[in-house]
Design a protein around this motif. Sequence first.
Motif, PDB file in Angstrom:
ATOM      1  N   LEU A 353      43.988  37.680  44.029  1.00  0.00           N
ATOM      2  CA  LEU A 353      43.273  38.955  43.974  1.00  0.00           C
ATOM      3  C   LEU A 353      41.845  38.813  44.503  1.00  0.00           C
ATOM      4  O   LEU A 353      41.200  37.769  44.330  1.00  0.00           O
ATOM      5  CB  LEU A 353      43.222  39.477  42.539  1.00  0.00           C
ATOM      6  CG  LEU A 353      44.559  39.832  41.889  1.00  0.00           C
ATOM      7  CD1 LEU A 353      44.359  40.152  40.411  1.00  0.00           C
ATOM      8  CD2 LEU A 353      45.213  41.008  42.603  1.00  0.00           C
ATOM      9  N   SER A 354      41.372  39.890  45.138  1.00  0.00           N
ATOM     10  CA  SER A 354      39.991  39.930  45.632  1.00  0.00           C
ATOM     11  C   SER A 354      39.441  41.335  45.420  1.00  0.00           C
ATOM     12  O   SER A 354      40.139  42.228  44.929  1.00  0.00           O
ATOM     13  CB  SER A 354      39.943  39.568  47.122  1.00  0.00           C
ATOM     14  OG  SER A 354      40.511  40.621  47.896  1.00  0.00           O
ATOM     15  N   HIS A 355      38.181  41.547  45.792  1.00  0.00           N
ATOM     16  CA  HIS A 355      37.590  42.877  45.686  1.00  0.00           C
ATOM     17  C   HIS A 355      38.356  43.902  46.517  1.00  0.00           C
ATOM     18  O   HIS A 355      38.328  45.101  46.220  1.00  0.00           O
ATOM     19  CB  HIS A 355      36.128  42.849  46.144  1.00  0.00           C
ATOM     20  CG  HIS A 355      35.210  42.121  45.207  1.00  0.00           C
ATOM     21  ND1 HIS A 355      34.942  42.568  43.935  1.00  0.00           N
ATOM     22  CD2 HIS A 355      34.510  40.959  45.355  1.00  0.00           C
ATOM     23  CE1 HIS A 355      34.101  41.732  43.330  1.00  0.00           C
ATOM     24  NE2 HIS A 355      33.834  40.741  44.179  1.00  0.00           N
ATOM     25  N   GLN A 356      39.032  43.454  47.552  1.00  0.00           N
ATOM     26  CA  GLN A 356      39.760  44.356  48.440  1.00  0.00           C
ATOM     27  C   GLN A 356      41.178  44.661  47.943  1.00  0.00           C
ATOM     28  O   GLN A 356      41.911  45.403  48.595  1.00  0.00           O
ATOM     29  CB  GLN A 356      39.845  43.757  49.850  1.00  0.00           C
ATOM     30  CG  GLN A 356      38.525  43.768  50.618  1.00  0.00           C
ATOM     31  CD  GLN A 356      37.529  42.751  50.073  1.00  0.00           C
ATOM     32  OE1 GLN A 356      37.892  41.624  49.752  1.00  0.00           O
ATOM     33  NE2 GLN A 356      36.265  43.163  49.958  1.00  0.00           N
ATOM     34  N   SER A 357      41.567  44.113  46.817  1.00  0.00           N
ATOM     35  CA  SER A 357      42.937  44.278  46.329  1.00  0.00           C
ATOM     36  C   SER A 357      43.065  45.581  45.554  1.00  0.00           C
ATOM     37  O   SER A 357      42.918  45.623  44.335  1.00  0.00           O
ATOM     38  CB  SER A 357      43.339  43.086  45.441  1.00  0.00           C
ATOM     39  OG  SER A 357      43.228  41.874  46.141  1.00  0.00           O
ATOM     40  N   GLY A 358      43.319  46.649  46.297  1.00  0.00           N
ATOM     41  CA  GLY A 358      43.478  47.959  45.689  1.00  0.00           C
ATOM     42  C   GLY A 358      44.887  48.196  45.191  1.00  0.00           C
ATOM     43  O   GLY A 358      45.734  47.295  45.191  1.00  0.00           O
TER      44      GLY A 358
END
Length: 484
Positions: A353-358
């Motif tokens: 998971l990352s900040h971009q994982s919507g």
Amino acid sequence: MYLGLDLGTSGVKALLIDGDQTVIASATAALDVSRPHDGWSEQEPADWIRATEEAVGRLKASHPADLAATRGIGLSGQMHGATLLDAAGAVLRPCILWNDTRSHQQAARLDADPRFRAITGNIVFPGFTAPKLAWVKDNEPDVFARVAKVLLPKDYLRLWLTGEFISEMSDSAGTSWLVVGARAWSADLLAATDLDESHMPALVEGTDPAGTLKASLAARWGMGGNVVVAGGAGDNAASACGMGAVRGDQAFVSLGTSGVLFAANARYLPNPESAVHAFCHALPETWHQMGVILSATDSLNWLEDITGRSAKELTDELGEQLHAPSGVTFLPYLSGERTPHNDATIRGAFSGLSHQSGRAVLTQAVVEGVAFAFRDSLEALHAAGTDVSRVTAIGGGSRSRYWLKAIATALGIPVDIPADGDFGAAFGAARLGLIAAEKADPLSVCVPPATAETIEPEDGLSQAYEDAYRRYRALYPAIRGVSS
């Protein structure tokens, strides 16, 4: 007319077909699952009767003349459940369901006895029936002392319908008490759980008559006398009968609450080390193998609850075009896992998971995680000696084309979509009712549906999916010691 009754985890479905196997009508009634503790899953058998009454009552309201012409009834049901009755036939406690994992210690204890794998051809999984009885003996000894009969869920429904204590081979193969190759109860394995054959129902084949509908119920539903109730099948074998997967070269993938990769076999092919189930089929002298994952559409239902978006909205957000895996991996072990790990304590996880994982990335990871779990089952089937070259898709999740594309690409084989129609467990049960009532040839009745469309693996994404599958396979051993 022929009536199929499918007792599932989330509801009862009643489906009526005519002599040409045309679906005339169907109706459903909902069921709830009680989860009083983590890993527990129970239902009240009285609710199965209520739901059956509701579903058949709706058929009577909409198609009274067709229902009145019923000559045979077939039963399908969720497997492995422990329905415990006393000497008077009263239910002693809520039924412990197939996806209940509380008996994992008892299952490990029984599985350590080499007789179980040798006689049944299967690992003793925590979801199977025998370890549930061992758990009851260890934790509810007063209840265990009063047990006079142990019935699987659909066979409790049969008791209500006919007054008979009868089961059949496909469902009984999932108890850990059946000699699967010889299709008979094992006195040794029953004794290992402090039971004997008097606690078990009589056994018939799924295509055989197994009782006659009680006159009181026949009158209530407007039917005549001598309505035959067939042996029926466990839900996966019933679905196979509905799909025509009854010969050695036929297989299907079921995207239901749980997930199943099912292959019919002309001979008994046990290989418990692969964590594949080797069970009797509903047809005589026929067996099947299947890999089972415990949370298929249940994984997407979990995400639905978390996000507040419906499962359809979530998958629609992905679009029609299959994407390359994003690098986020999901393990669908929300209730533990059967094939290939036989691990009741493992739990699900996201990785990468990352900040971009919507939301869409999480949905894609869940869809891919379930597809990779089916890949695990395919590899296990190969290890057990069964080659699967294509599958037909059934179950609620099969309505998602994106999911089917992901499965085809993860498995590397074509996925067939059947022509419009209802070919699931209730339809298979109705077919078994027809066979039993008319003494029809099972292979002539249980034919596959026409294929409406075939989804091929997307070759351009095959390497990306292989790389993602390797990440998926590496994640289980990495988290095994910290997720239970």
